[in-house]
Design an enzyme around this catalytic site. Structure first.
Site, PDB file in Angstrom:
ATOM      1  CG  ASP A  79       1.626   4.075  82.556  1.00 20.02           C
ATOM      2  OD1 ASP A  79       2.496   4.096  83.522  1.00 20.02           O
ATOM      3  OD2 ASP A  79       1.412   3.616  81.225  1.00 20.02           O
ATOM      4  CE  LYS A  90       1.555   2.548  87.577  1.00 25.21           C
ATOM      5  NZ  LYS A  90       1.477   2.801  86.225  1.00 25.21           N
ATOM      6  CB  SER A 136       1.607  -2.375  81.713  1.00 26.32           C
ATOM      7  OG  SER A 136       2.307  -2.132  80.417  1.00 26.32           O
TER       8      SER A 136
END
Length: 245
Positions: free
Chosen positions: A10, A172, A196
């Site tokens: 990320d 993702k 997150s």
């Protein structure tokens, strides 16, 4: 230490510092990982237009997962797969934003729109992700419950005060699975790092799922390992411990 072949990172709150820069420690760590034969890639909620400056800065040629999995790039400039939101859902999400007077934004192919720039010709766009931002958790929860009731969207966040929406089943992890197919490796050979809820899917499915020290509590609870914060170069710490040692 596992036989890790891919590191999926990320960006905001994970690889980047709070001022959106790349620390020297993280830069050196991903260079060392690449030199050791490990692919380092970004898996981010950002659109490709907001990722490319960092790709160029770091001279990365690896695959990229953008907009929470709605676009998978085999390499910079080489699109592998794109998932599009149903236009009816976009209209419904927009109406919900107006009903609750929230800030909202959305990624279309090659474009970003928000509350101040929402276009009248939205029917002609290919929409990838829709998002809400509101600093009243109770209102956000009302919106989330309505969206959940539609049973048509992948619902996550990249901040406690926002909600991010992708086509159902697109996240993702779905993007990284495609990257694994391109590279001929298994998800068990992946290290995934994030902070997150939009990182939860890849943290759960990766061989090593890592939460940042600054991650939301739910992310920490689901991770295999919790490292130090993005300001403390948590990415470098994990690469040193699980790839370079």
């Amino acid at each position: 230490m596992g036989n890790y072949k891919l590191i999926a990172l990320d960006m905001d709150g994970t690889f980047l510092t709070e001022d959106k820069t790349v620390s020297q420690q993280n830069r050196e760590a991903i260079e060392a990982a690449a030199a050791a034969g490990v692919t380092v890639m970004f898996a981010t909620g950002r659109g490709i237009q907001n990722v490319l400056p960092y790709i160029e800065e770091l001279d990365l040629q690896a695959p990229i997962v953008t907009v929470n999995g709605s676009e998978v790039w085999a390499a910079p400039g080489k699109l592998h797969h794109r998932s599009i939101l149903d236009m009816r859902l976009v209209n419904d999400m927009h109406r919900l934003a107006l009903e609750h007077d929230t800030w909202y934004w959305a990624y279309a192919v090659g474009e970003i729109f928000n509350k101040e720039t929402w276009a009248n010709d939205i029917a002609g766009k290919q929409w990838l992700k829709f998002g809400y931002y509101y600093e009243d958790i109770d209102v956000l929860e009302v919106i989330r419950k309505k969206l959940t009731g539609w049973d048509a969207l992948e619902i996550t966040n990249s901040h406690p005060f926002n909600i991010e929406l992708n086509p159902k089943g697109i996240h993702k992890a779905s993007g990284i699975r495609q990257v694994c197919g391109l590279l001929g490796i298994d998800m068990s050979q992946v290290i995934a790092m994030g902070d997150s809820l939009n990182d939860v899917s890849m943290i759960r499915e990766a061989g090593l799922g890592v939460a940042m020290g600054n991650a939301q509590d739910e992310v920490k609870e689901l991770a295999d390992v919790v490292t130090v914060s993005n300001e403390e170069h948590g990415v470098a710490k994990i690469i040193e411990a699980y790839v370079l040692t």
